[in-house]
Design a protein around this motif. Structure first.
Motif, PDB file in Angstrom:
ATOM      1  N   TYR A  96     -49.573   0.168  44.704  1.00  0.00           N
ATOM      2  CA  TYR A  96     -50.607  -0.108  43.707  1.00  0.00           C
ATOM      3  C   TYR A  96     -50.678   1.105  42.791  1.00  0.00           C
ATOM      4  O   TYR A  96     -50.593   2.247  43.249  1.00  0.00           O
ATOM      5  N   GLU A  97     -50.839   0.877  41.488  1.00  0.00           N
ATOM      6  CA  GLU A  97     -50.940   1.978  40.531  1.00  0.00           C
ATOM      7  C   GLU A  97     -52.094   1.750  39.564  1.00  0.00           C
ATOM      8  O   GLU A  97     -52.289   0.644  39.060  1.00  0.00           O
ATOM      9  N   LYS A  98     -52.821   2.833  39.316  1.00  0.00           N
ATOM     10  CA  LYS A  98     -53.817   2.855  38.243  1.00  0.00           C
ATOM     11  C   LYS A  98     -53.511   4.088  37.406  1.00  0.00           C
ATOM     12  O   LYS A  98     -53.504   5.205  37.913  1.00  0.00           O
ATOM     13  N   CYS A  99     -53.246   3.850  36.139  1.00  0.00           N
ATOM     14  CA  CYS A  99     -52.902   4.923  35.214  1.00  0.00           C
ATOM     15  C   CYS A  99     -53.988   4.982  34.140  1.00  0.00           C
ATOM     16  O   CYS A  99     -54.302   3.960  33.517  1.00  0.00           O
ATOM     17  N   THR A 100     -54.554   6.172  33.954  1.00  0.00           N
ATOM     18  CA  THR A 100     -55.622   6.343  32.968  1.00  0.00           C
ATOM     19  C   THR A 100     -55.293   7.483  32.003  1.00  0.00           C
ATOM     20  O   THR A 100     -54.618   8.444  32.370  1.00  0.00           O
ATOM     21  N   VAL A 105     -58.030   2.769  30.915  1.00  0.00           N
ATOM     22  CA  VAL A 105     -57.030   2.296  31.863  1.00  0.00           C
ATOM     23  C   VAL A 105     -55.825   1.796  31.075  1.00  0.00           C
ATOM     24  O   VAL A 105     -55.938   0.892  30.252  1.00  0.00           O
ATOM     25  N   ASP A 108     -53.031  -1.123  35.459  1.00  0.00           N
ATOM     26  CA  ASP A 108     -53.715  -1.417  36.713  1.00  0.00           C
ATOM     27  C   ASP A 108     -52.948  -2.570  37.348  1.00  0.00           C
ATOM     28  O   ASP A 108     -53.058  -3.710  36.895  1.00  0.00           O
TER      29      ASP A 108
END
Length: 159
Positions: A96-100, A105, A108
């Motif tokens: 799982y990836e969340k890039c901010t 965001v 997601d």
């Protein structure tokens, strides 16, 4: 055409909510998988030329985290937070990836990386199931970013 592209082939496809990229690398699957799973290898190929890696940590096991702090040329920060969900050596990695960036965001979703053997070469299929679909600019950026990373990976594992 550079040496990395000569020794591999790739194509980008997919949809706005599930982009996909495929690359055939002229290197054995165990080597390519090891290059994905060992921090010493990752540091040599897993970076984008336009961004500065400030910090990278990786705990390669289900539930482990792979975090990357990046700086853009203007000094703004990008945070990439990943959690490994599945690891099947040498076949599959799911995270799982969340890039901010700047509180926004950018990505997601859940990436699936498949490693298949094809005549002594390794086929890599990368897909991302997104919580929020990309617009065309983000979809192109995702494909271009992974293409650059796969070029570096190809050069890194080339005999």
């Amino acid at each position: 055409m550079d040496d990395a592209r000569r020794s591999s082939t790739s194509k980008a496809a997919g949809t706005a909510d599930r982009p996909v990229i495929t690359r055939l690398i002229d290197a054995p699957r165990p080597l390519v998988f090891s290059a994905w799973t060992t921090p010493e290898h990752i540091a040599r190929w897993c970076f984008l030329a336009a961004l500065k890696t400030e910090k990278m940590t990786m705990d390669f096991l289900p539930g482990g985290e792979w975090n990357i702090d990046l700086a853009m040329p203007d000094g703004s920060e990008i945070r990439v937070r990943r959690v490994f969900r599945e690891i099947v050596t040498p076949e599959r990695i799911v995270f799982y990836e969340k890039c901010t960036a700047g509180g926004n965001v950018m990505l997601d979703g859940t990436h699936t990386i498949l490693f298949s053997e094809e005549g002594g070469k390794t086929r890599i299929d990368i897909s991302c199931d997104l919580a929020t679909p990309f617009d065309s600019e983000n979809q192109q950026g995702w494909s271009e970013g992974w293409s650059e990373l796969l070029d570096r990976l190809t050069a890194h594992v080339r005999p």
